[in-house]
Motif scaffolding. Structure first.
Motif, PDB file in Angstrom:
ATOM      1  N   GLU A 431       7.028  -4.730   1.681  1.00  0.00           N
ATOM      2  CA  GLU A 431       7.370  -3.981   0.477  1.00  0.00           C
ATOM      3  C   GLU A 431       7.710  -4.925  -0.677  1.00  0.00           C
ATOM      4  O   GLU A 431       7.272  -4.720  -1.813  1.00  0.00           O
ATOM      5  CB  GLU A 431       8.555  -3.053   0.771  1.00  0.00           C
ATOM      6  N   GLU A 432       8.479  -5.955  -0.394  1.00  0.00           N
ATOM      7  CA  GLU A 432       8.855  -6.906  -1.437  1.00  0.00           C
ATOM      8  C   GLU A 432       7.643  -7.677  -1.952  1.00  0.00           C
ATOM      9  O   GLU A 432       7.537  -7.976  -3.137  1.00  0.00           O
ATOM     10  CB  GLU A 432       9.914  -7.881  -0.910  1.00  0.00           C
ATOM     11  N   LEU A 433       6.719  -7.992  -1.061  1.00  0.00           N
ATOM     12  CA  LEU A 433       5.521  -8.727  -1.471  1.00  0.00           C
ATOM     13  C   LEU A 433       4.593  -7.878  -2.319  1.00  0.00           C
ATOM     14  O   LEU A 433       3.975  -8.351  -3.270  1.00  0.00           O
ATOM     15  CB  LEU A 433       4.764  -9.221  -0.235  1.00  0.00           C
ATOM     16  N   GLN A 434       4.492  -6.582  -1.972  1.00  0.00           N
ATOM     17  CA  GLN A 434       3.523  -5.706  -2.634  1.00  0.00           C
ATOM     18  C   GLN A 434       4.138  -4.888  -3.749  1.00  0.00           C
ATOM     19  O   GLN A 434       3.460  -4.061  -4.368  1.00  0.00           O
ATOM     20  CB  GLN A 434       2.875  -4.779  -1.595  1.00  0.00           C
ATOM     21  N   ASN A 435       5.442  -5.079  -3.990  1.00  0.00           N
ATOM     22  CA  ASN A 435       6.119  -4.407  -5.107  1.00  0.00           C
ATOM     23  C   ASN A 435       5.912  -2.895  -5.103  1.00  0.00           C
ATOM     24  O   ASN A 435       5.452  -2.305  -6.073  1.00  0.00           O
ATOM     25  CB  ASN A 435       5.646  -4.997  -6.443  1.00  0.00           C
ATOM     26  N   GLY A 436       6.224  -2.270  -3.968  1.00  0.00           N
ATOM     27  CA  GLY A 436       6.199  -0.819  -3.910  1.00  0.00           C
ATOM     28  C   GLY A 436       4.945  -0.214  -3.343  1.00  0.00           C
ATOM     29  O   GLY A 436       4.778   1.006  -3.400  1.00  0.00           O
ATOM     30  N   SER A 437       4.059  -1.025  -2.763  1.00  0.00           N
ATOM     31  CA  SER A 437       2.807  -0.457  -2.256  1.00  0.00           C
ATOM     32  C   SER A 437       2.724  -0.482  -0.733  1.00  0.00           C
ATOM     33  O   SER A 437       1.636  -0.548  -0.168  1.00  0.00           O
ATOM     34  CB  SER A 437       1.611  -1.212  -2.847  1.00  0.00           C
ATOM     35  N   LEU A 438       3.873  -0.447  -0.059  1.00  0.00           N
ATOM     36  CA  LEU A 438       3.878  -0.314   1.395  1.00  0.00           C
ATOM     37  C   LEU A 438       3.176   0.982   1.768  1.00  0.00           C
ATOM     38  O   LEU A 438       3.490   2.044   1.230  1.00  0.00           O
ATOM     39  CB  LEU A 438       5.321  -0.300   1.911  1.00  0.00           C
ATOM     40  N   THR A 439       2.230   0.929   2.693  1.00  0.00           N
ATOM     41  CA  THR A 439       1.432   2.110   3.008  1.00  0.00           C
ATOM     42  C   THR A 439       2.203   3.097   3.865  1.00  0.00           C
ATOM     43  O   THR A 439       3.177   2.744   4.537  1.00  0.00           O
ATOM     44  CB  THR A 439       0.146   1.715   3.740  1.00  0.00           C
ATOM     45  N   ALA A 440       1.744   4.338   3.850  1.00  0.00           N
ATOM     46  CA  ALA A 440       2.362   5.372   4.681  1.00  0.00           C
ATOM     47  C   ALA A 440       2.232   5.033   6.159  1.00  0.00           C
ATOM     48  O   ALA A 440       3.127   5.328   6.960  1.00  0.00           O
ATOM     49  CB  ALA A 440       1.722   6.727   4.379  1.00  0.00           C
ATOM     50  N   THR A 441       1.127   4.411   6.544  1.00  0.00           N
ATOM     51  CA  THR A 441       0.946   4.011   7.944  1.00  0.00           C
ATOM     52  C   THR A 441       1.952   2.945   8.337  1.00  0.00           C
ATOM     53  O   THR A 441       2.553   3.005   9.423  1.00  0.00           O
ATOM     54  CB  THR A 441      -0.487   3.474   8.165  1.00  0.00           C
ATOM     55  N   ASP A 442       2.154   1.961   7.455  1.00  0.00           N
ATOM     56  CA  ASP A 442       3.158   0.935   7.720  1.00  0.00           C
ATOM     57  C   ASP A 442       4.542   1.564   7.882  1.00  0.00           C
ATOM     58  O   ASP A 442       5.315   1.186   8.766  1.00  0.00           O
ATOM     59  CB  ASP A 442       3.199  -0.081   6.572  1.00  0.00           C
TER      60      ASP A 442
END
Length: 468
Positions: A431-442
């Protein structure tokens, strides 16, 4: 518990004398006893290397271990001693301005003896195969040393920030003992390097009690330490460190553990008072596998015991640790919504605020319906205000039978690393790396899975706006 084999003394005698106890008795009895093993004896066999590395564990498992954070058996006291979500009668010393200086800080917190012990080992271990020690064995024992050096510095950075970096066994007169502090970024970069080496070279098999480190323990600690530094560099540091480096290391390490297929969340026990979550901390039959990755084992027969029950149920011995209501409010409702969104949550009675909540709450503090045993009989066990200031009285580490409250009698296993943490480390790092784009599957495979284990019935594959 790091078990000492029954033939330990026999082995040491044979190591020191180089002889056999099965023949030449007169010759052996005529030899002068030796107080210590020679350097050559220790570093020329796998038995010697193995014996030396036991000292790393003994320091770690000590109740008076000289590291910045409370290690070993004191892990169950950490919340009470260094957290800010408990109510206490006095301000902890470590929060008092000016309380610690080079002259007043407890000696144990500055003790570098464990570090020197590790560095001495790493300096003297063979760097190439020798008769009796294969290259893989050398790499494995080097990895053990580097794991514990990384753990030492990780804990010290949490306490002091910038530090001197020492990677040799210094003499008492060496000027490097008084060297200046260097940036924590450099220290933590070295910590990551040590743990990456450990993860690549440690053996993967685990002992039955999970008290020894292995490849997956190294990956787990790497995910923990790198996430800690990555988020610090991102939000707090002015040292110019690159958070991406640490966050990527944390994500990759957590992913390696997840991909191994060696671990899963414990679901046995359900959502009751002694359910799937709390059972991890009150097991008297060893680690709860396959979730626990590393821990400390206790035994009544060996008189290796803990004092968790005594600490949390004594008005004179422990800190009378009590959770604050602000912290209790962070536990979700049973449908996964914030408790603070419930109308009237701030004026509810204790009984009402404990209804329809995340099951981890019922397995962390005494709530209505909780009972304990005394002399084999069950009895209701509400919060005891001789022991708690707020009424939110912990049970997470406490065995059910009241007999364990009367001193250091505990035999419950103490987990030091769990798979649930790895899942959270992965989710947060990504989450920190992608700035809010953690997937629903993750989300469903990490935080959602942990919430589902706690009996939360709301959708666990829908990404919320904040992490647990």
């Amino acid at each position: 518990m790091y078990k000492i084999k029954s033939n330990f003394l026999i082995w040491v005698v044979m190591l020191l004398t180089g002889g056999s106890l099965l023949s030449g008795c007169a010759k052996e009895l005529n030899q002068q006893p030796q107080a210590t093993a020679s350097q050559q004896a220790v570093f020329s066999s796998t038995q010697g290397l193995s014996l030396y590395t036991q000292s790393f564990y003994s320091v770690y498992n000590s109740s008076s271990a000289p590291w910045g954070q409370m290690p070993g058996e004191n892990i169950y006291k950490t919340d009470a001693q260094i957290s800010d979500f408990g109510a206490q009668m006095s301000v902890p010393t470590y929060l008092t301005m000016g309380a610690y200086t080079s002259l007043t800080t407890p000696e144990s917190m500055w003790n570098r003896q464990p570090l020197r012990n590790i560095n001495y080992f790493l300096q003297n271990i063979p760097t190439a195969p020798i008769p009796g020690i294969a290259a893989t064995d050398i790499a494995n024992y080097q990895a053990i040393g580097r794991f514990f050096r990384a753990y030492f510095y990780y804990n010290m950075v949490q306490t002091y920030g910038n530090l001197p970096w020492i990677n040799t066994a210094l003499s008492p007169t060496d000027s490097a003992l008084f060297g200046p502090r260097i940036s924590r970024v450099i220290i933590m970069d070295s910590v990551v390097a040590d743990l990456q080496f450990a993860a690549a070279n440690l053996q993967s098999q685990a002992d039955p009690d999970l008290t020894y480190i292995n490849k997956w323990t190294a990956y787990g600690l790497l995910s923990r330490a790198a996430l800690f530094e990555g988020t610090f560099e991102k939000y707090q540091s002015t040292s110019g460190g690159t958070p991406t480096f640490f966050l990527q290391a944390a994500e990759a390490a957590a992913q390696a553990v997840m991909a191994s297929g060696s671990f899963s969340l414990n679901t046995a026990g359900g959502t009751g008072f002694g359910g799937a979550y709390r059972s991890l901390f009150i097991s008297t039959t060893g680690p709860v596998t396959p979730e626990v990755m590393w821990g400390v084992s206790y035994s009544q027969s060996l008189n290796v015991l803990n004092d968790a029950n005594w600490y949390y149920t004594s008005s004179t011995y422990g800190d009378r640790f009590s959770f604050t209501r602000k912290f209790i409010n962070t536990y979700l409702t049973s449908t996964g919504t914030p408790f603070t969104s419930v109308p009237g949550h701030d004026t509810m009675s204790f009984v009402h605020e404990m209804q329809n909540r995340d099951a981890r709450l019922y397995q962390t503090i005494r709530t209505p319906g909780y009972s304990r045993t005394l002399d084999g009989a069950y009895a209701a066990a509400p919060p005891v205000f001789n022991y708690t200031y707020t009424g939110y009285m912990p049970i997470k580490w406490c065995l059910q039978d009241e007999m364990y409250d009367n001193g250091g009698l505990g035999i419950n296993y103490t987990p030091l690393m769990r798979y649930a943490e790895i899942l959270l480390n992965y989710a947060e790092a990504k989450e920190e790396l992608q700035n809010g784009s953690l997937t629903a599957t993750d989300w469903a495979n990490t935080v959602g899975a942990i919430r589902a284990r706690a009996g939360i019935t709301g959708p666990t594959n829908v990404l919320p706006t904040t992490l647990d």
